[in-house]
Design a protein around this motif. Structure first.
Motif, PDB file in Angstrom:
ATOM      1  N   ASP A   1     -48.882  -3.624  15.877  1.00 53.34           N
ATOM      2  CA  ASP A   1     -47.739  -2.744  15.631  1.00 53.34           C
ATOM      3  C   ASP A   1     -47.119  -2.293  16.958  1.00 53.34           C
ATOM      4  OD1 ASP A   1     -48.401  -2.837  12.878  1.00 53.34           O
ATOM      5  OD2 ASP A   1     -49.763  -1.127  13.112  1.00 53.34           O
ATOM      6  N   GLY A   2     -45.814  -2.180  16.972  1.00 47.42           N
ATOM      7  CA  GLY A   2     -45.169  -1.679  18.180  1.00 47.42           C
ATOM      8  C   GLY A   2     -45.548  -0.238  18.454  1.00 47.42           C
ATOM      9  N   LEU A   3     -45.410   0.620  17.446  1.00 50.70           N
ATOM     10  CA  LEU A   3     -45.813   2.015  17.535  1.00 50.70           C
ATOM     11  C   LEU A   3     -46.694   2.299  16.328  1.00 50.70           C
ATOM     12  CD1 LEU A   3     -43.554   5.016  18.514  1.00 50.70           C
ATOM     13  CD2 LEU A   3     -45.287   5.230  16.731  1.00 50.70           C
ATOM     14  N   HIS A   4     -47.941   2.660  16.589  1.00 54.47           N
ATOM     15  CA  HIS A   4     -48.933   2.862  15.528  1.00 54.47           C
ATOM     16  C   HIS A   4     -49.401   4.304  15.558  1.00 54.47           C
ATOM     17  CE1 HIS A   4     -52.195   1.533  12.784  1.00 54.47           C
ATOM     18  NE2 HIS A   4     -52.863   2.523  13.369  1.00 54.47           N
ATOM     19  N   MET A   5     -49.440   4.934  14.363  1.00 59.01           N
ATOM     20  CA  MET A   5     -49.865   6.323  14.259  1.00 59.01           C
ATOM     21  C   MET A   5     -50.960   6.458  13.207  1.00 59.01           C
ATOM     22  SD  MET A   5     -46.127   8.166  14.259  1.00 59.01           S
ATOM     23  CE  MET A   5     -46.874   9.799  14.406  1.00 59.01           C
ATOM     24  N   ASP A   6     -52.126   6.944  13.626  1.00 60.35           N
ATOM     25  CA  ASP A   6     -53.170   7.327  12.674  1.00 60.35           C
ATOM     26  C   ASP A   6     -53.747   8.692  13.054  1.00 60.35           C
ATOM     27  OD1 ASP A   6     -54.956   6.821  14.796  1.00 60.35           O
ATOM     28  OD2 ASP A   6     -55.502   4.850  14.029  1.00 60.35           O
ATOM     29  N   ALA A   7     -52.986   9.462  13.818  1.00 58.92           N
ATOM     30  CA  ALA A   7     -53.433  10.764  14.297  1.00 58.92           C
ATOM     31  C   ALA A   7     -53.561  11.762  13.156  1.00 58.92           C
ATOM     32  CB  ALA A   7     -52.461  11.301  15.344  1.00 58.92           C
ATOM     33  N   THR A   8     -54.481  12.706  13.324  1.00 61.35           N
ATOM     34  CA  THR A   8     -54.669  13.775  12.347  1.00 61.35           C
ATOM     35  C   THR A   8     -54.302  15.117  12.979  1.00 61.35           C
ATOM     36  OG1 THR A   8     -56.994  14.035  12.959  1.00 61.35           O
ATOM     37  CG2 THR A   8     -56.480  12.520  11.145  1.00 61.35           C
ATOM     38  N   GLY A   9     -54.122  16.125  12.123  1.00 65.50           N
ATOM     39  CA  GLY A   9     -53.687  17.434  12.565  1.00 65.50           C
ATOM     40  C   GLY A   9     -52.396  17.815  11.857  1.00 65.50           C
ATOM     41  N   THR A  10     -51.833  18.969  12.224  1.00 69.36           N
ATOM     42  CA  THR A  10     -50.660  19.464  11.510  1.00 69.36           C
ATOM     43  C   THR A  10     -49.417  19.693  12.360  1.00 69.36           C
ATOM     44  OG1 THR A  10     -51.462  21.738  11.741  1.00 69.36           O
ATOM     45  CG2 THR A  10     -52.063  20.548   9.712  1.00 69.36           C
ATOM     46  N   PRO A  11     -49.444  19.613  13.695  1.00 72.72           N
ATOM     47  CA  PRO A  11     -48.201  19.831  14.437  1.00 72.72           C
ATOM     48  C   PRO A  11     -47.224  18.674  14.252  1.00 72.72           C
ATOM     49  CG  PRO A  11     -49.943  19.185  15.942  1.00 72.72           C
ATOM     50  CD  PRO A  11     -50.590  19.410  14.602  1.00 72.72           C
ATOM     51  N   PRO A  12     -45.928  18.953  14.135  1.00 74.22           N
ATOM     52  CA  PRO A  12     -44.951  17.879  13.947  1.00 74.22           C
ATOM     53  C   PRO A  12     -44.709  17.118  15.242  1.00 74.22           C
ATOM     54  CG  PRO A  12     -43.835  19.987  14.079  1.00 74.22           C
ATOM     55  CD  PRO A  12     -45.302  20.283  14.085  1.00 74.22           C
ATOM     56  N   ILE A  13     -44.414  15.834  15.105  1.00 75.07           N
ATOM     57  CA  ILE A  13     -44.113  14.970  16.238  1.00 75.07           C
ATOM     58  C   ILE A  13     -42.713  14.394  16.032  1.00 75.07           C
ATOM     59  CG2 ILE A  13     -45.211  12.934  15.195  1.00 75.07           C
ATOM     60  CD1 ILE A  13     -46.215  12.243  18.052  1.00 75.07           C
ATOM     61  N   VAL A  14     -41.953  14.248  17.113  1.00 80.07           N
ATOM     62  CA  VAL A  14     -40.549  13.866  17.024  1.00 80.07           C
ATOM     63  C   VAL A  14     -40.275  12.649  17.903  1.00 80.07           C
ATOM     64  CG1 VAL A  14     -38.162  14.620  17.327  1.00 80.07           C
ATOM     65  CG2 VAL A  14     -39.906  16.278  16.646  1.00 80.07           C
ATOM     66  N   PHE A  15     -39.542  11.676  17.326  1.00 81.54           N
ATOM     67  CA  PHE A  15     -39.099  10.501  18.068  1.00 81.54           C
ATOM     68  C   PHE A  15     -37.583  10.411  17.974  1.00 81.54           C
ATOM     69  CE2 PHE A  15     -43.362   9.539  16.483  1.00 81.54           C
ATOM     70  CZ  PHE A  15     -44.011   9.129  17.640  1.00 81.54           C
ATOM     71  N   ASN A  16     -36.929  10.309  19.114  1.00 79.73           N
ATOM     72  CA  ASN A  16     -35.478  10.164  19.161  1.00 79.73           C
ATOM     73  C   ASN A  16     -35.111   8.876  19.906  1.00 79.73           C
ATOM     74  OD1 ASN A  16     -34.859  12.798  18.000  1.00 79.73           O
ATOM     75  ND2 ASN A  16     -35.548  13.665  19.941  1.00 79.73           N
ATOM     76  N   GLY A  17     -34.297   8.046  19.261  1.00 78.23           N
ATOM     77  CA  GLY A  17     -33.785   6.865  19.943  1.00 78.23           C
ATOM     78  C   GLY A  17     -34.822   5.812  20.260  1.00 78.23           C
ATOM     79  N   LEU A  18     -35.662   5.457  19.285  1.00 74.88           N
ATOM     80  CA  LEU A  18     -36.646   4.388  19.483  1.00 74.88           C
ATOM     81  C   LEU A  18     -35.994   3.020  19.334  1.00 74.88           C
ATOM     82  CD1 LEU A  18     -39.739   5.611  17.406  1.00 74.88           C
ATOM     83  CD2 LEU A  18     -39.606   5.418  19.902  1.00 74.88           C
ATOM     84  N   MET A  19     -36.295   2.099  20.252  1.00 74.65           N
ATOM     85  CA  MET A  19     -35.847   0.719  20.141  1.00 74.65           C
ATOM     86  C   MET A  19     -37.088  -0.178  20.136  1.00 74.65           C
ATOM     87  SD  MET A  19     -33.217  -1.515  22.522  1.00 74.65           S
ATOM     88  CE  MET A  19     -34.326  -1.580  23.942  1.00 74.65           C
ATOM     89  N   LEU A  20     -37.391  -0.767  18.978  1.00 75.47           N
ATOM     90  CA  LEU A  20     -38.619  -1.537  18.794  1.00 75.47           C
ATOM     91  C   LEU A  20     -38.264  -2.999  18.562  1.00 75.47           C
ATOM     92  CD1 LEU A  20     -40.492   1.000  16.460  1.00 75.47           C
ATOM     93  CD2 LEU A  20     -40.332   0.985  18.971  1.00 75.47           C
ATOM     94  N   ARG A  21     -38.729  -3.885  19.435  1.00 83.64           N
ATOM     95  CA  ARG A  21     -38.297  -5.288  19.416  1.00 83.64           C
ATOM     96  C   ARG A  21     -39.486  -6.249  19.370  1.00 83.64           C
ATOM     97  NH1 ARG A  21     -36.345  -6.890  24.128  1.00 83.64           N
ATOM     98  NH2 ARG A  21     -35.193  -8.614  23.179  1.00 83.64           N
ATOM     99  N   ARG A  22     -39.417  -7.207  18.498  1.00 79.96           N
ATOM    100  CA  ARG A  22     -40.270  -8.411  18.497  1.00 79.96           C
ATOM    101  C   ARG A  22     -41.766  -8.122  18.460  1.00 79.96           C
ATOM    102  NH1 ARG A  22     -38.452 -12.396  23.239  1.00 79.96           N
ATOM    103  NH2 ARG A  22     -39.222 -10.648  24.488  1.00 79.96           N
ATOM    104  N   ASP A  23     -42.165  -6.962  17.930  1.00 75.31           N
ATOM    105  CA  ASP A  23     -43.594  -6.649  17.890  1.00 75.31           C
ATOM    106  C   ASP A  23     -44.281  -7.449  16.783  1.00 75.31           C
ATOM    107  OD1 ASP A  23     -43.580  -4.662  20.004  1.00 75.31           O
ATOM    108  OD2 ASP A  23     -42.450  -3.402  18.613  1.00 75.31           O
ATOM    109  N   GLY A  24     -45.602  -7.263  16.637  1.00 77.44           N
ATOM    110  CA  GLY A  24     -46.361  -8.029  15.653  1.00 77.44           C
ATOM    111  C   GLY A  24     -46.482  -9.488  16.029  1.00 77.44           C
ATOM    112  N   ARG A  25     -46.544  -9.782  17.323  1.00 77.59           N
ATOM    113  CA  ARG A  25     -46.617 -11.179  17.789  1.00 77.59           C
ATOM    114  C   ARG A  25     -47.840 -11.888  17.214  1.00 77.59           C
ATOM    115  NH1 ARG A  25     -48.783 -14.150  22.158  1.00 77.59           N
ATOM    116  NH2 ARG A  25     -47.427 -15.900  22.761  1.00 77.59           N
ATOM    117  N   ASN A  26     -48.978 -11.187  17.185  1.00 77.86           N
ATOM    118  CA  ASN A  26     -50.183 -11.723  16.543  1.00 77.86           C
ATOM    119  C   ASN A  26     -50.545 -13.099  17.108  1.00 77.86           C
ATOM    120  OD1 ASN A  26     -52.347 -11.722  14.767  1.00 77.86           O
ATOM    121  ND2 ASN A  26     -51.144 -12.454  13.016  1.00 77.86           N
TER     122      ASN A  26
END
Length: 240
Positions: free
Chosen positions: A77-102
């Motif tokens: 995965d280009g950006l993978h999240m499995d974090a736990t907890g309760t604070p919010p996380i924010v992403f602005n303007g992500l550009m994700l290209r050609r991931d999952g090459r495997n």
């Protein structure tokens, strides 16, 4: 890993590039009140960015704001999240290209952005997903999936272009998901993408019909499992 940060409060990452590492580009655990700006993760063996571990739930807990970050041709995965907890996380303007090459094979269910069991409320504003193969043309077009959401506490996405090799969005019944009206779905080759609106509104501004169960065109918080298939050749079609 290219960068590995664990329980570091108030960290600032600016213009950091992680390229060609055997494991993850960025391995990030519990970075309360932190900032990540103009960072790049490219051609790493596993995830580009991995947000993992316990980020806390007390009044002193916090998460991270990421602005203008990108990926390119990471193995999983280009950006993978499995974090736990309760604070919010924010992403602005992500550009994700050609991931999952495997290893050049593509497929594998890998996604540009994957939230798997993540309990951090996640807010994404302005996301682009663009598929492709290796620079010289070798390998299978990837990522297979644009955004994958499984058992996520809350995932909110607004203003996005999700162009995946096979499936723009996959999510399950255990996740709370909300998409804004400016989310567009696409599949197929980059030379001839098949595009359709994925939010509440059609191209002409007409509100789409919504259902009580999950649909590709509902602005409501969806309930029920849903896989958004490849858009049809008609730009006015809806997924069911």
């Amino acid at each position: 890993h290219g960068f590995s940060f664990n329980v570091m409060t108030d960290i600032t990452m600016f213009d950091c590039q992680s390229i060609g590492n055997h494991a993850n580009g960025f391995q990030l655990r519990n970075l309360a009140n932190s900032q990540m700006t103009l960072c790049r993760a490219e051609w790493n063996g596993n995830f580009g960015y991995n947000f993992t571990g316990d980020w806390g739930n007390s009044a002193g807990a916090g998460a991270l704001v990421a602005n203008g970050c990108s990926t390119d041709r990471n193995g999983f995965d280009g950006l993978h999240m499995d974090a736990t907890g309760t604070p919010p996380i924010v992403f602005n303007g992500l550009m994700l290209r050609r991931d999952g090459r495997n290893n050049g094979a593509g497929g594998g269910g890998y996604a540009a952005l994957a939230s798997i069991g993540c309990t951090l409320p996640t807010v994404v504003n302005g996301l682009t997903v663009f598929p492709g193969n290796d620079d010289a043309g070798a390998g299978t077009n990837s990522p297979e999936v644009g955004v994958k959401i499984q058992t996520a506490t809350l995932f909110a996405l607004d203003s996005a272009y999700l162009h995946a090799a096979v499936t723009p969005v996959v999510r399950d019944a255990a996740s709370k998901v909300q998409f804004g009206p400016s989310v567009v779905l696409a599949t197929g080759p980059t030379t001839a993408p098949v595009i359709q609106p994925g939010g509440q509104w059609d191209w002409n501004g007409t509100a789409k019909a919504t259902k009580a169960t999950a649909t590709a065109n509902a602005l409501e918080t969806w309930v029920g499992a849903e896989t958004f298939p490849a858009p049809s050749q008609s730009s006015q079609s809806t997924s069911t």
